[in-house]
Design an enzyme around this catalytic site. Structure first.
Site, PDB file in Angstrom:
ATOM      1  N   HIS A  75       0.769  -1.094  -0.037  1.00 40.21           N
ATOM      2  CA  HIS A  75      -0.035   0.077   0.141  1.00 40.21           C
ATOM      3  C   HIS A  75       1.014   1.410   0.146  1.00 40.21           C
ATOM      4  O   HIS A  75       0.709   2.263  -0.392  1.00 40.21           O
ATOM      5  CB  HIS A  75      -0.925   0.070   1.141  1.00 40.21           C
ATOM      6  CG  HIS A  75      -2.156  -0.858   0.925  1.00 40.21           C
ATOM      7  ND1 HIS A  75      -2.431  -2.252   1.309  1.00 40.21           N
ATOM      8  CD2 HIS A  75      -3.436  -0.637  -0.051  1.00 40.21           C
ATOM      9  CE1 HIS A  75      -3.361  -2.783   0.804  1.00 40.21           C
ATOM     10  NE2 HIS A  75      -3.964  -1.860   0.086  1.00 40.21           N
ATOM     11  N   GLU A 317     -10.244 -11.273  -4.919  1.00 39.32           N
ATOM     12  CA  GLU A 317      -9.069 -11.126  -4.539  1.00 39.32           C
ATOM     13  C   GLU A 317      -8.513 -12.194  -3.580  1.00 39.32           C
ATOM     14  O   GLU A 317      -7.377 -12.099  -3.344  1.00 39.32           O
ATOM     15  CB  GLU A 317      -8.633  -9.596  -3.849  1.00 39.32           C
ATOM     16  CG  GLU A 317      -9.404  -9.311  -2.743  1.00 39.32           C
ATOM     17  CD  GLU A 317      -9.490  -7.951  -2.298  1.00 39.32           C
ATOM     18  OE1 GLU A 317      -8.378  -6.973  -2.703  1.00 39.32           O
ATOM     19  OE2 GLU A 317     -10.324  -7.615  -1.284  1.00 39.32           O
ATOM     20  N   ASP A 341      -4.120  -8.325  -4.306  1.00 37.36           N
ATOM     21  CA  ASP A 341      -4.311  -9.331  -3.382  1.00 37.36           C
ATOM     22  C   ASP A 341      -4.423 -10.597  -3.909  1.00 37.36           C
ATOM     23  O   ASP A 341      -3.871 -11.633  -3.265  1.00 37.36           O
ATOM     24  CB  ASP A 341      -5.543  -9.140  -2.360  1.00 37.36           C
ATOM     25  CG  ASP A 341      -5.115  -8.098  -1.385  1.00 37.36           C
ATOM     26  OD1 ASP A 341      -4.210  -8.322  -0.418  1.00 37.36           O
ATOM     27  OD2 ASP A 341      -5.770  -7.113  -1.230  1.00 37.36           O
ATOM     28  N   CYS A 388      -9.200  -3.665 -10.995  1.00 38.40           N
ATOM     29  CA  CYS A 388      -8.972  -2.824 -10.033  1.00 38.40           C
ATOM     30  C   CYS A 388      -7.570  -2.902  -9.583  1.00 38.40           C
ATOM     31  O   CYS A 388      -7.019  -2.053  -8.932  1.00 38.40           O
ATOM     32  CB  CYS A 388     -10.085  -2.250  -9.132  1.00 38.40           C
ATOM     33  SG  CYS A 388     -10.196  -3.548  -7.769  1.00 38.40           S
TER      34      CYS A 388
HETATM   35  C1  PEP Z   1      -6.310  -5.414  -4.750  1.00 36.47           C
HETATM   36  O1  PEP Z   1      -6.159  -6.144  -3.753  1.00 36.47           O
HETATM   37  O2  PEP Z   1      -5.794  -5.507  -6.046  1.00 36.47           O
HETATM   38  C2  PEP Z   1      -6.976  -3.990  -4.655  1.00 36.47           C
HETATM   39  C3  PEP Z   1      -7.430  -3.313  -5.626  1.00 36.47           C
HETATM   40  O3  PEP Z   1      -7.319  -3.636  -3.255  1.00 36.47           O
HETATM   41  P1  PEP Z   1      -6.093  -3.005  -2.508  1.00 36.47           P
HETATM   42  O4  PEP Z   1      -4.989  -2.969  -3.173  1.00 36.47           O
HETATM   43  O5  PEP Z   1      -6.737  -1.658  -1.822  1.00 36.47           O
HETATM   44  O6  PEP Z   1      -6.030  -4.039  -1.306  1.00 36.47           O
HETATM   45 MG    MG Z   2      -7.175  -5.831  -2.116  1.00 33.28          MG
END
Ligand code: PEP
Ligand code: MG
Length: 460
Positions: A75, A317, A341, A388
């Site tokens: 993150h 995910e 994820d 995403c």
């Molecule tokens: C993911 O896991 O790909 C996602 C879009 O969510 P985050 O990166 O916030 O876990």
């Molecule tokens: Mg995620």
């Protein structure tokens, strides 16, 4: 020269400021005080950076960022990327090799860091930077275009955002909607969870700003490497396998119901959908849908307006979700594939752990199969499957996803134009051929080599 993972494109050249501790456990307060000496245009070299620390760099106009830890989709790295800072993570030994005051080059494309480069290297990087900036300029013409593949097939490029500012940024960059609004920043408010009125205002503002374009609001996804200190999450042995995302929400119905009420009320002002993170089984989706139905009844009784047909979908995910995608598709109005994820869980490789960064690759055959299977399940059920995760903005894999049938991509606002250009260069037929070819390749690197060769052949 040091080699790490290039996480945020661009080339930064500047004077180093090294902020680090051997243990890597610097507190946010210590980091903030160390930052006070950082001059604009500096290259920051640090042992460890939390997402919150990277957010603090907003007011410092730094030229580049180097971090010794953190994987491509940690993150912390995602925040650096969204801020457009040329950055290299996973750069072991950087705080020893680089000294305060050194000239440093950060190549966020290749992942190379040059400490005390000679004049030839500086000159060649000045040239590379010029070319990179010229390409950015060329990409501007894709900002106001529709997303159309080479054969005229329409697609959509939306944005991943996490606050009002990034929603405005999405609009500026030509985003065709918000495919993921991460609510963790909003929910960590001013030392407390914002109440229903406050949340309703924010979600309504986003919906109104997007003028009828789709806005997917993801419910709270804490746990893993995301923490909200005042919620006092219990320390866990395996936080990524613990009390995270939907698990926390279903265990804290007060916080969850407030958020769902606010999202529903805001749905009266635009095209809002609800996305649930970390879904692993049908039971979770059913519990959520029944909670949403109860909340709808309450809101109706209280005289509030909302969209009764609001879509409720799942972030795909977890391996479990992908394996039962056909069953989940019957419970969901849409899927959004979260590769960050999905890769971590399928490859059993912590997304923030640089030692296993070599396994965190979306082109591993296991991941490609899971993505295809998920998109196939969505197609059979007649629902959308968008992407995403960060991989949705990687030009080398976008055509593979398009070949699997994905037509909706949600990416960092800074990547919208490049994704749109990439899609414009591929016909469905070519993308399908590529996707079917790479599915036969058993080795991650060979998949990459194959795509790179195709790109090279197309250019010549
Ligand atoms: C993911 O896991 O790909 C996602 C879009 O969510 P985050 O990166 O916030 O876990
Ligand atoms: Mg995620």
């Amino acid at each position: 020269m040091i080699n790490g993972s290039g996480i945020s494109k661009g080339i930064g050249i500047g004077i180093a400021k090294v902020i680090g501790s051997q243990s890597g456990d610097m507190s946010s307060e210590e980091f903030a005080s160390a930052l006070s000496g950082v001059k604009p245009g500096a290259v920051l070299v640090s042992s460890h950076l939390t997402p919150y620390m990277v957010g603090m760099l907003k007011d410092h106009s730094i030229a580049g960022l180097v971090c010794e830890t953190g994987g491509l989709s940690s993150h912390s790295a995602l925040v650096a990327k969204s801020m457009g800072i040329p950055a290299v993570y996973d750069a072991a030994g950087a705080t020893d090799a680089v000294k305060d005051g050194d000239t440093v080059i950060v190549d966020g494309i290749s992942g190379y860091i040059y400490e005390r480069p000679d004049s030839d290297v500086v000159a060649s990087y000045m040239d590379k930077r010029k070319k990179y900036l010229a390409d950015l300029d060329e990409l501007k013409r894709y900002r106001d275009m529709k997303t159309v593949m080479a054969d005229g097939t329409e697609a959509t490029v939306m944005c991943n955002t996490s606050d009002i500012l990034s929603v405005m940024h999405a609009l500026d960059e030509g985003g065709e909607g918000i495919g993921l609004f991460r609510t963790e920043i909003l929910m960590s408010g001013e030392g407390r969870v914002p109440d229903e009125e406050e949340q309703t205002r924010v979600y309504s503002r986003i919906a109104t700003a997007m003028r009828g374009k789709e806005v997917v609001i993801r419910t709270l996804d804490i746990g893993g490497d995301k923490n909200i200190p005042f919620l006092e999450l219990e320390k866990e042995e395996n936080p990524f396998l613990g009390y995270r995302g939907v698990r926390y929400s279903l265990g804290h119905k007060d916080i969850f119901a407030t958020q769902l009420r606010a999202i529903l009320r805001a749905s009266a002002h635009g095209n809002i959908s609800i996305m649930i993170p970390m879904i692993t089984c049908v039971e979770e989706m059913r519990s959520i849908k029944s909670l949403i139905n109860e909340i709808k009844t309450d809101l109706r009784d209280e005289g509030y307006e909302f969209n009764d047909d609001i879509k409720v979908g799942a972030t795909m995910e977890t391996p479990s979700a992908a394996i039962i995608a056909d069953m989940l598709a019957r419970e969901c109005d849409f899927f959004s594939i979260g590769t960050n994820d999905l890769v971590q869980y399928v490859m059993s490789a912590d997304r923030g752990n640089s030692r296993v960064a070599y396994l965190q690759s979306v082109t591993q055959p296991s991941i490609l199969r899971m993505i295809k299977q998920t998109i196939d399940a969505a197609k059979s059920a007649g629902i959308d499957a968008s992407m995403c995760g960060e991989a949705a903005s990687d030009p080398e894999v976008i055509p593979i996803f398009a070949g699997f049938g994905c037509r909706k991509f949600s990416v960092n606002p800074l990547s919208v134009t490049e994704v749109r250009r990439t899609l414009s260069e591929w016909s469905v037929e070519d993308a399908e051929k590529l996707a079917s070819d790479v599915l036969k390749i058993p080795i991650d690197q060979e998949v990459r080599d194959y795509i790179r060769k195709i790109y090279k052949d197309r250019k010549s």
